[in-house]
Enzyme design. Structure first.
Site, PDB file in Angstrom:
ATOM      1  N   GLU A 240      -1.680  -9.962  -4.871  1.00 30.76           N
ATOM      2  CA  GLU A 240      -2.212  -8.552  -5.523  1.00 30.76           C
ATOM      3  C   GLU A 240      -3.103  -8.826  -7.331  1.00 30.76           C
ATOM      4  O   GLU A 240      -2.249  -7.301  -7.893  1.00 30.76           O
ATOM      5  CB  GLU A 240      -1.705  -7.411  -4.695  1.00 30.76           C
ATOM      6  CG  GLU A 240      -1.457  -7.062  -3.752  1.00 30.76           C
ATOM      7  CD  GLU A 240      -1.557  -5.967  -2.613  1.00 30.76           C
ATOM      8  OE1 GLU A 240      -0.879  -5.372  -3.801  1.00 30.76           O
ATOM      9  OE2 GLU A 240      -1.321  -6.053  -1.992  1.00 30.76           O
TER      10      GLU A 240
ATOM     11  N   GLU B  89       0.166  -9.279   3.627  1.00 28.98           N
ATOM     12  CA  GLU B  89       0.521  -8.706   4.343  1.00 28.98           C
ATOM     13  C   GLU B  89       0.412  -7.723   5.485  1.00 28.98           C
ATOM     14  O   GLU B  89      -1.051  -7.482   5.193  1.00 28.98           O
ATOM     15  CB  GLU B  89       0.660  -7.904   2.633  1.00 28.98           C
ATOM     16  CG  GLU B  89       2.176  -8.536   2.212  1.00 28.98           C
ATOM     17  CD  GLU B  89       2.117  -6.907   0.624  1.00 28.98           C
ATOM     18  OE1 GLU B  89       2.075  -6.316   0.474  1.00 28.98           O
ATOM     19  OE2 GLU B  89       2.618  -7.893  -0.337  1.00 28.98           O
TER      20      GLU B  89
HETATM   21  C1  FCB Z   1       0.883  -3.733  -1.567  1.00 30.37           C
HETATM   22  C2  FCB Z   1       2.324  -4.405  -2.276  1.00 30.37           C
HETATM   23  C3  FCB Z   1       3.708  -4.291  -1.462  1.00 30.37           C
HETATM   24  C4  FCB Z   1       3.828  -2.972  -0.819  1.00 30.37           C
HETATM   25  C5  FCB Z   1       2.653  -2.892   0.493  1.00 30.37           C
HETATM   26  C6  FCB Z   1       3.329  -1.175   0.932  1.00 30.37           C
HETATM   27  O1  FCB Z   1      -0.023  -3.489  -2.258  1.00 30.37           O
HETATM   28  O2  FCB Z   1       1.951  -5.628  -2.436  1.00 30.37           O
HETATM   29  O3  FCB Z   1       4.304  -4.825  -2.623  1.00 30.37           O
HETATM   30  O4  FCB Z   1       4.275  -2.347  -1.917  1.00 30.37           O
HETATM   31  O5  FCB Z   1       1.269  -2.984  -0.880  1.00 30.37           O
END
Ligand code: FCB
Length: 461
Positions: free
Chosen positions: A169, A364
């Protein structure tokens, strides 16, 4: 769909969970680790709720073998983790700190012993504080330091780790980190943030090139939190539409275009002139556009922007008379709306926009809900519903022909959720923060079944 009504995923689809170093490891003073910008954010500012810190967190550093065993019991086939740069180079440069590197080597061995595929991220936001003191990501030199660090980790682990990501990110590391105080290093300087954007892109390219120079076998990628976004409501003056364009440029295109197409989006270049401009030097764009073996997409929800006189958002410098907001309706404990259809739409749009898009992993996806442990069980039906809906969206994208190779649920266990401290629980495993006891939630057992059948059961209604 097969005869039994199961929504099956392609053979070999990789099922896992994800974590990151600062969020789970604790042990911040152990084995020669140096301080990171998140230690400073926690200890030296009041920007983290209730003064929470990652000092102990869920003590994964000392409980790693048991945690891996737990993953195996939960039927997980892959594990995405990040390496803490300050464990490898306590001050961000110089020789390797062997005990720090050894921890990740043991982790990888433990995973492989349990048939769990490691997916390694080199940078999940814990920049060595010493590098921040020298200017951080706004300083060009940090990109070269990152390539050195990548080389050290890669030399030690390339024989056992096949899936590599440079950054997690990068929008958060640049815009949230340097323009908006909520993320470390907590600066509010859009000029610094603009420089950070370019240097993070550059560091990605330099690191991929350095690692391929050692061994071209392992697969190189990057993880981006791509965000679909929508204008909502009356926008007669076009302020919300302009806000969306600027936000989309910084959040999505300013990473995808240089990495995949070797150029910056023209509108972003023009917008950022007001903030010192992107510090691109000759050869940088070629360096950034290393061919990628895979692209990681983190997806939680779509965003919504509406016109509002006087409204602005530090993380999108230049956005004027517009704000981000959460529309009415169901949302998670983060206040994030639940928009599973957006995930499928995003995948399809990505495929249609980038001709040479590499295979995609959802690196994620998950939700925060606080459900208690009662009599040794943790019932979290809202998490199951969220995960089920998003996996259906992934399946739909695959059915549309998008090459999605795997899915990593965020997160294996409850952990330190950055500026929210320990208040937001994303885990499929509950952690009691007093005793550090881990209790798999219902969602963990549900996920185990999904993995075992490589698919989702037909919807009951
Ligand atoms: C993302 C992050 C991770 C976590 C999630 C909820 O942005 O990469 O570390 O905090 O959100």
């Amino acid at each position: 769909m097969t005869d039994d009504g199961i929504l099956r995923f392609p053979e070999g689809f990789l099922w896992g969970t994800a974590t990151s170093s600062y969020q789970i490891e604790g042990a911040v003073h152990q084995d020669g680790r140096g301080p990171s910008i998140w230690d400073t954010q926690c200890h030296a500012t009041n920007l983290v709720t209730d003064g929470h810190t990652g000092d102990v967190s869920v003590d994964h550093y000392n409980r790693m073998p048991q945690d891996v065993e737990m993953m195996a019991r939960l039927g997980l086939r892959a594990y995405r983790f990040s390496v803490a740069w300050p464990r490898i180079q306590p001050t961000g440069s110089g020789p390797v700190n062997q005990p720090g590197l050894d921890f990740y080597s043991r982790l990888v061995d433990e995973l492989l012993r349990h048939d769990i595929t490691p997916a390694l991220t080199l940078y999940h936001w814990d920049l060595p504080q010493a590098l921040e003191d020298l200017g951080g990501w706004p300083a060009r030199d940090t990109a070269y330091r990152f390539a050195d660090y990548a080389r050290l980790v890669f030399e030690a682990l390339h024989d056992r780790v096949d899936i590599w990501a440079t950054h997690n990110e990068p929008w958060c590391s640049s815009m949230l980190g340097y323009a908006d105080p909520s993320h470390a290093p907590g600066r509010t300087d859009p000029i610094a943030a603009t420089r950070a954007v370019h240097h993070i892109n550059l560091s990605h390219g330099l690191a991929v090139e350095a690692m391929r120079g050692i061994d071209a076998g392992p697969r190189q990628g990057v993880v981006i939190n791509l965000m679909p976004m929508h204008v909502v409501g009356d926008d007669a003056d076009g302020a919300a539409a302009d806000g969306v364009r600027r936000y989309d440029a910084l959040r999505n295109r300013v990473w995808l275009e240089p990495m995949l197409l070797g150029r910056y989006p023209e509108d972003a270049v023009a917008d950022l002139e007001a903030f010192g401009g992107l510090p691109v030097e000759e050869g940088d764009l070629e360096a950034i556009a290393q061919p990628l073996d895979w692209l990681g997409v983190n997806y939680y929800n779509d965003d919504h922007v509406r016109a509002e006189p006087g409204g602005h958002w530090l993380a999108t410098p230049g956005m004027k008379d517009a704000v981000l907001f959460t529309p009415e309706g169901e949302h998670t404990d983060m206040g994030w709306p639940i928009t599973p259809d957006g995930l499928c739409a995003l995948m399809v749009e990505l495929r249609d926009s980038y001709a040479d898009l590499p295979p995609v992993y959802i690196t994620e996806n998950g939700c925060a809900y606080d459900d208690p442990v009662v009599d040794g069980a943790c019932h979290d039906p809202r998490r199951i519903a969220y995960l089920d809906a998003h996996l259906r969206a992934v399946h739909a994208a695959i059915a549309e022909g998008v090459d999605v190779r795997g899915y990593f649920q965020w997160s294996l266990m409850d952990n330190f959720e950055w500026s929210h401290g320990y208040h937001k629980r994303f885990g499929i495993v509950h952690v009691d923060y007093d005793t550090l006891v881990r209790t798999p939630k219902d969602s963990a057992y549900w996920y185990r079944e999904v993995i075992a059948r490589n698919g989702l059961e037909p919807r009951s209604q």
